[in-house]
Scaffold this active site. Structure first.
Site, short mmCIF file in Angstrom:
data_model
loop_
_atom_site.label_atom_id
_atom_site.label_comp_id
_atom_site.label_asym_id
_atom_site.label_seq_id
_atom_site.Cartn_x
_atom_site.Cartn_y
_atom_site.Cartn_z
N ASP A 1 0.87 -1.17 0.00
CA ASP A 1 0.00 0.00 0.00
C ASP A 1 0.91 1.23 0.00
OD1 ASP A 1 -2.18 1.65 -0.01
OD2 ASP A 1 -3.13 0.81 1.77
C1 GLC Z 1 -4.25 4.03 -0.20
C2 GLC Z 1 -5.17 2.96 0.28
C3 GLC Z 1 -5.40 1.86 -0.69
C4 GLC Z 1 -5.40 2.36 -2.09
C5 GLC Z 1 -4.09 3.04 -2.39
C6 GLC Z 1 -4.02 3.63 -3.77
O1 GLC Z 1 -3.50 4.61 0.74
O2 GLC Z 1 -4.98 2.49 1.57
O3 GLC Z 1 -6.58 1.23 -0.37
O4 GLC Z 1 -5.64 1.32 -2.97
O5 GLC Z 1 -3.78 4.02 -1.47
O6 GLC Z 1 -4.87 4.70 -3.90
#
Ligand code: GLC
Length: 747
Positions: A291
């Site tokens: 993430d």
């Molecule tokens: C974020 C989220 C995740 C998401 C990613 C991309 O911080 O926790 O769920 O897919 O960024 O946007």
């Protein structure tokens, strides 16, 4: 022709051929994901250093220029982009990748959480929490299939969805992107979403799904996103793991670990999670993507790696395959390999998995999407109809003292007010602003229903619950005295493009579950007019609206109902649609009731709370209709043995005893009466949506399987313990709404 370019060659051969041609840098490049160039450009002026550390939606790369991302793409050292939100940019970047030495196509990832709504001109379906209230897994699959089509029409190949976390904390702003608090419902909705998105993962109609966030972020210590999670392995294995395991069994292509530390170890450096459980125990063979900056956070937040490089090493060795996101990854990982800290074979494993997906999705043969035909798919009539149908099925009628459905000819003046009355916020988190003509606000929906002689009096409260004005509240209260019906549309604010002003959504957690700002005052003062007052809620987490529940005649929970939310709300208010949704999450009375999920352990309320009720405001599985249903004749036939054989047919008569046709969600729960380890007071095991005409009755059958009765033993092997189980069927998780019967599992 090189084997990897030959579409007729087996994918495994193509992968090996390509891998054999790659330099170390190109290999690591495949594991490298960056934010889009336009995203970078647009944020250049606005992001502060603190935003860069904390904000999980916007990024720039200080010390670099957007053009460098293009250069790296041409060099073949970028494997994937996220936050590219237009087809033009996706195709343009793909052209650059095609100029690279080996012309390996880019994989575009996007958060298409309820439709590809982060991009302009796409269908916006209801958010997941609301969708789960439909208990309609076929609908989830259809929406996912349509989303895949709209994504591919924009040259996007991979969505960071479904979120299959089991939501246990209403303070957490991300409840809305989950399918609620129940393991079985989350699992079923998640699995169908994976099937819908991925198809057989072998055509240009398919996209890759991502089961996230693994795991524990949905039970955050203090309710805030990414705060620690400390839960037992037993709870992980009985509650939080199963939906992930189910999506792995369904062939989910990717998995994303969660921001948080789990029992003292950051999920992003947990070998136990990413390798032992995911790969060895469950046989996952897709790839793991980190993430947002969470590998870095192993160093700069959790403090379990002294340097960023060591965080990279720990994460890769624990099982990480792709890095979301940042400019330093490629050099750092190449150095770790050259220094012998990480073997090139370990990198090869990750690259193989990523390349395999690119071949499966047909990217080598079809690297672009056609701008000419894109809008034939996006927002097409069929998708719009599905968005409306889904909104109708996800809106929950929480309270009705007989005021609803409204007779459109009865009222002369209807006051409509509240922050969500005339706002695109109905689309919810993970949606960009969309063209107004593609969104039906609640005010528009209501206005289209009222009779000719009726006037809709709209009093704006602005969009911002944190900055409401008492003058406007007073104005609404005055108008309420003139009106003969009041509709207050309240709730939370979720739109991402006002990131710092939101009250709900990603990174927007609260220490309370009440209505923000002057909203309670607005409701109370409007209701003091003595005219019937309806509360409509738009929100991505449960709200403890206890005062309204005791004092207003009607409450409608619309969640984040999507682009046609306003129409669906109006159809329900005026009885064109008979509401059928049931809560996918318990609504607490107050923040003190957090962790009030229905499947709690037997001792949880042995000593009830003093001075307030221990009962939640509205329980899981609950929701009203304009008709009534009665249940009778619960029966169980067949046998299940502790050796895992047999099955039991559970059946119950469900009758529509009212005067309106409807759809009832029939729920099946079990309870293990005595067990070696404590088990919940109820566990949902199956559910069915049943259409019943007024006066009609049907016998509804469920098949209870041995697995449904199982629990982990001391070594976490799933076993069925002999003895009595209570089987319950009915209209909600509340005891009074359930018929009960005992079955016995023989040795
Ligand atoms: C974020 C989220 C995740 C998401 C990613 C991309 O911080 O926790 O769920 O897919 O960024 O946007």
């Amino acid at each position: 022709m090189e084997t990897y370019k030959n579409p007729a060659a087996p994918i495994a051969d193509r992968v090996e051929d390509l891998l054999g041609r790659m330099t170390l840098e190109e290999k690591v490049g495949q594991t490298n994901q960056l934010v889009g160039v336009e995203h970078f450009r647009q944020n250049l002026a606005s992001l502060t250093a603190d935003d860069l550390f904390r904000n999980t939606a916007q990024a720039i790369y200080p010390g670099h220029k957007p053009e460098e991302l293009e250069k790296w793409t041409r060099q073949g050292i970028v494997g994937s982009f996220l936050h590219v939100i237009t087809l033009e940019e996706a195709n343009r970047l793909q052209h650059l990748a095609m100029e690279s030495r080996l012309a390996v196509p880019l994989l575009f990832g996007i958060d298409a959480i309820h439709g590809n709504a982060n991009c302009p001109d796409n269908t916006v379906y209801p958010g997941n929490l609301g969708l789960a209230c439909s208990f309609n897994t076929g609908l989830a699959r259809r929406i996912a299939r349509q989303t895949a089509a709209e994504m591919r029409a924009m040259n996007m190949h991979w969505t960071f969805n479904p979120n299959v976390e089991v939501a246990h904390d209403a303070r957490w702003g991300r409840c809305g992107e989950t399918y609620g608090e129940d393991r079985c419902l989350v699992e079923r909705m998640g699995v169908e979403t994976v099937h819908g998105l991925q198809g057989n993962l072998d055509s240009t109609a398919d996209v890759a799904a991502c089961a996230k966030h693994f795991v524990g972020g949905s039970r955050p210590d203090n309710g805030t996103n990414g705060s620690p999670c400390d839960v037992s392995e037993r709870t992980l294995r009985t509650t939080f793991f199963p939906p992930f395991k189910a999506t792995v069994d369904a062939g989910v292509a990717t998995v994303m670990p969660s921001h948080n530390e789990l029992n003292g170890i950051p999920c992003h450096s947990s070998r136990w999670l990413m390798t032992d459980v995911l790969r060895h125990e469950w046989g996952f063979n897709g790839f793991v993507v980190s993430d947002w900056m969470d590998i870095e956070h192993v160093h700069d937040l959790h403090g379990t790696a002294e340097t960023v490089e060591d965080a990279y090493r720990q994460s890769i060795m624990a099982g990480m395959d792709m890095h979301m996101h940042g400019p330093d990854w490629v050099d750092a990982v190449c150095s770790l390999v050259k220094e012998g800290v990480i073997s090139e074979q370990r990198i090869d494993e990750s690259v193989r998995r990523i390349l395999e997906l690119k071949f499966c999705l047909g990217l080598f043969e079809h690297p672009y999407a056609d701008p000419e035909t894109s809008m034939q798919v996006r927002l097409c009539d069929e998708h719009r109809r599905t968005a409306l149908e889904a909104a109708r099925q996800s809106i929950v009628l929480l309270k009705n003292d007989g005021l609803l459905p409204l007779d459109p000819n009865r009222y002369r003046k209807i006051l409509v007010t509240g922050i969500n009355a005339r706002d695109e916020n109905i689309m919810g988190d993970w949606s960009a602003s969309q063209r107004p003509e593609n969104v039906v606000t609640i005010l528009e929906g209501i206005s289209s229903f009222v009779g000719d002689g009726c006037e809709v009096l709209y009093v704006s409260q602005g969009w911002d619950p944190r900055n409401m004005s008492s003058e406007r509240v007073t104005h609404a209260a005055e108008v309420a005295r003139e009106a003969d019906l009041n509709i207050v549309v309240a709730g939370e604010y979720m739109m991402r493009w006002r990131w710092n002003d939101r009250t709900c959504g990603e990174d927007t957690d609260r220490s309370d579950v009440n209505l923000v700002g002057l909203q309670n005052e607005l409701i109370r003062r409007v209701a003091e007019s003595g005219k019937p007052t309806i509360l409509v809620l738009v929100n991505g987490r449960p709200l403890g609206v206890e005062w309204a529940a005791s004092n207003l005649p009607a409450i409608v929970e619309a969640w984040e109902p999507g682009m046609y939310g306003g129409q669906a709300v109006a159809e329900i208010l005026f009885g064109k649609v008979n509401p059928s949704a049931k809560l996918s999450i318990t609504i607490p009375r107050s923040v003190g009731q957090i962790h009030c999920h229905y499947d709690h352990k037997p001792s949880q309320y042995f000593h009830p709370y003093a001075c307030s009720s221990s009962e939640p405001l509205y329980p899981f599985g609950y929701g009203l209709s304009y008709t009534t249903y009665s249940y009778s004749g619960l029966a169980a036939e067949g046998e299940i043995c502790a050796d895992g054989t047999g099955s039991i047919d559970v059946s119950v008569d469900v009758a529509n005893t009212g005067s309106v046709d409807g759809e009832e969600i029939v729920q099946l729960y079990i309870r293990d009466v005595y067990s070696t380890f404590t088990r919940p007071v109820k566990e949902l095991k199956d559910f069915k949506r049943v259409a019943l005409k007024a006066g009609e009755s049907k016998r509804v059958h469920f098949t209870l399987t041995p697995e449904m009765l199982a629990m982990p033993d001391a070594d976490y092997h799933w076993v069925i313990e002999p003895g009595d189980f209570v089987v319950m069927a009915g209209s909600s998780s509340r005891d009074n709404d359930l018929l009960k019967i005992k079955i016995n599992v023989k040795k």
